[in-house]
Design a protein around this motif. Structure first.
Motif, short mmCIF file in Angstrom:
data_model
loop_
_atom_site.label_atom_id
_atom_site.label_comp_id
_atom_site.label_asym_id
_atom_site.label_seq_id
_atom_site.Cartn_x
_atom_site.Cartn_y
_atom_site.Cartn_z
N ALA A 1 0.84 -1.21 0.00
CA ALA A 1 0.00 0.00 0.00
C ALA A 1 0.87 1.26 0.00
O ALA A 1 0.57 2.24 -0.69
N ILE A 2 1.96 1.22 0.77
CA ILE A 2 2.88 2.36 0.80
C ILE A 2 3.50 2.57 -0.58
O ILE A 2 3.59 3.70 -1.09
N LEU A 3 3.89 1.49 -1.24
CA LEU A 3 4.54 1.60 -2.55
C LEU A 3 3.56 2.08 -3.61
O LEU A 3 3.95 2.82 -4.53
N THR A 4 2.31 1.68 -3.51
CA THR A 4 1.30 2.19 -4.44
C THR A 4 1.20 3.71 -4.33
O THR A 4 1.17 4.43 -5.33
N GLN A 5 1.18 4.20 -3.10
CA GLN A 5 1.15 5.64 -2.86
C GLN A 5 2.44 6.29 -3.34
O GLN A 5 2.44 7.36 -3.94
N ALA A 6 3.56 5.61 -3.10
CA ALA A 6 4.86 6.17 -3.47
C ALA A 6 5.02 6.29 -4.98
O ALA A 6 5.56 7.27 -5.49
N VAL A 7 4.55 5.29 -5.72
CA VAL A 7 4.64 5.34 -7.18
C VAL A 7 3.80 6.51 -7.71
O VAL A 7 4.24 7.28 -8.57
N ALA A 8 2.58 6.64 -7.20
CA ALA A 8 1.71 7.73 -7.64
C ALA A 8 2.33 9.09 -7.31
O ALA A 8 2.24 10.04 -8.10
N MET B 1 1.05 7.32 8.22
CA MET B 1 1.93 6.56 9.10
C MET B 1 2.92 7.50 9.76
O MET B 1 3.07 8.66 9.35
N SER B 2 3.62 6.98 10.75
CA SER B 2 4.72 7.74 11.33
C SER B 2 5.96 7.54 10.46
O SER B 2 6.08 6.55 9.73
N LYS B 3 6.87 8.49 10.54
CA LYS B 3 8.11 8.38 9.76
C LYS B 3 8.92 7.17 10.21
O LYS B 3 9.52 6.46 9.40
N SER B 4 8.90 6.91 11.51
CA SER B 4 9.62 5.74 12.03
C SER B 4 9.01 4.45 11.52
O SER B 4 9.71 3.46 11.24
N GLY B 5 7.67 4.44 11.35
CA GLY B 5 7.02 3.26 10.81
C GLY B 5 7.43 3.00 9.37
O GLY B 5 7.60 1.86 8.94
N LEU B 6 7.62 4.09 8.62
CA LEU B 6 8.06 3.97 7.24
C LEU B 6 9.49 3.47 7.18
O LEU B 6 9.85 2.64 6.33
N TYR B 7 10.34 3.98 8.08
CA TYR B 7 11.72 3.52 8.14
C TYR B 7 11.80 2.02 8.40
O TYR B 7 12.70 1.33 7.91
N ALA B 8 10.85 1.50 9.15
CA ALA B 8 10.85 0.07 9.46
C ALA B 8 10.68 -0.77 8.19
O ALA B 8 11.15 -1.90 8.12
N HIS B 9 10.02 -0.20 7.20
CA HIS B 9 9.80 -0.93 5.95
C HIS B 9 10.93 -0.74 4.95
O HIS B 9 11.22 -1.64 4.16
N PHE B 10 11.59 0.45 4.96
CA PHE B 10 12.56 0.74 3.90
C PHE B 10 13.95 1.11 4.42
O PHE B 10 14.93 0.87 3.72
N GLY B 11 14.05 1.70 5.58
CA GLY B 11 15.36 1.94 6.17
C GLY B 11 16.06 3.21 5.70
O GLY B 11 16.77 3.84 6.48
N SER B 12 15.91 3.59 4.45
CA SER B 12 16.57 4.78 3.93
C SER B 12 15.84 5.27 2.69
O SER B 12 15.05 4.53 2.09
N LYS B 13 16.13 6.50 2.30
CA LYS B 13 15.51 7.05 1.09
C LYS B 13 15.95 6.26 -0.14
O LYS B 13 15.15 6.01 -1.04
N GLU B 14 17.22 5.85 -0.16
CA GLU B 14 17.70 5.08 -1.31
C GLU B 14 16.97 3.75 -1.44
O GLU B 14 16.58 3.35 -2.54
N GLN B 15 16.76 3.08 -0.33
CA GLN B 15 16.03 1.81 -0.37
C GLN B 15 14.58 2.04 -0.80
O GLN B 15 14.00 1.21 -1.52
N LEU B 16 14.00 3.14 -0.40
CA LEU B 16 12.64 3.48 -0.84
C LEU B 16 12.63 3.71 -2.35
O LEU B 16 11.73 3.22 -3.06
N GLN B 17 13.60 4.44 -2.86
CA GLN B 17 13.67 4.72 -4.30
C GLN B 17 13.81 3.42 -5.09
O GLN B 17 13.16 3.24 -6.13
N LEU B 18 14.67 2.52 -4.62
CA LEU B 18 14.84 1.24 -5.30
C LEU B 18 13.53 0.44 -5.28
O LEU B 18 13.15 -0.16 -6.30
N ALA B 19 12.85 0.47 -4.15
CA ALA B 19 11.58 -0.25 -4.04
C ALA B 19 10.52 0.35 -4.96
O ALA B 19 9.71 -0.36 -5.55
N VAL B 20 10.53 1.68 -5.09
CA VAL B 20 9.57 2.35 -5.98
C VAL B 20 9.84 1.96 -7.43
O VAL B 20 8.90 1.67 -8.19
N LEU B 21 11.10 1.93 -7.84
CA LEU B 21 11.42 1.50 -9.20
C LEU B 21 10.96 0.08 -9.46
O LEU B 21 10.37 -0.23 -10.51
N ASP B 22 11.21 -0.80 -8.51
CA ASP B 22 10.78 -2.20 -8.68
C ASP B 22 9.26 -2.30 -8.74
O ASP B 22 8.72 -3.07 -9.54
#
Length: 209
Positions: free
Chosen positions: A14-21, A42-63
């Protein structure tokens, strides 16, 4: 345990769907964990639990964007009959993606301009996604050669390059220039590519002798 993992995956999806949009609007560089946390409720800390860093979030968004594009465009096109019907089905679905039905393809296209001069893991991943799409197009074209619909001397890599160029021009013309003829021009360009690559009919061969 399984139920917890499943819930966690659903939350991540669900987070990634929002992130792609969101990335379609602000780009990968403009995507922040704080803003995404707010959008996702969500809280920022909750998001960090899923991705850990902005770079990891960007990679996950691309995938996630690549998977969406594969699900809505590439895989369904591969179920079409081999040869020209499969090429046209791919183009039809790709054009539909560009006109707003599925942001995944838009993320992949826009990120290419955004990241082309920014070396690092995110650019490397994006580069591989673009190369894999070009290889897929070339394989689809090779199927047309095998079926005898396209000439045996067709350069499949060149055809893939030309078709990719048409689609990139379509995205630019449709989305930035707001040209109402963008889709029609793209289809005309694809028709020309196919006409140049098509195996001549016996009647045509006799006429040109």
């Amino acid at each position: 345990m399984t139920g917890t993992a499943t819930k966690g995956q659903r939350t991540r999806d669900a987070i990634l769907t929002q992130a792609v949009a969101t990335t379609v609007r602000v780009g990968l560089g403009g995507l922040t964990l704080g803003d995404l946390a707010t959008c996702a409720g969500m809280s920022k800390s909750g998001l960090y639990a899923h991705f850990g860093s902005k770079e990891q979030l960007q990679l996950a968004v691309l995938d996630a964007a690549a998977e969406e594009f594969a699900t809505t465009v590439v895989r369904p096109a591969l179920r079409a009959p081999r040869g020209e019907p499969r090429i046209r089905d791919l183009v039809d679905r790709w054009l539909a993606c560009g006109t707003g039905r599925g942001p995944g393809g838009c993320v992949i296209v826009k990120a290419g301009t955004e990241l082309d001069d920014q070396p690092g893991p995110v650019r490397d991943r994006l580069r591989e996604l673009h190369l894999e799409l070009a290889r897929t197009i070339a394989r689809i074209v090779a199927g047309g050669v095998t079926e005898g619909q396209l000439r045996p001397d067709v350069d499949t890599a060149q055809f893939a390059f030309d078709l990719y160029g048409v689609m990139l021009a379509f995205f630019h013309t449709h989305r930035l220039l707001d040209d109402p003829h963008a889709e029609a021009r793209a289809r005309t360009a694809v028709d020309a590519l196919l006409a140049a690559a098509r195996t001549p009919s016996p009647e045509t061969s006799e006429t040109t002798r």
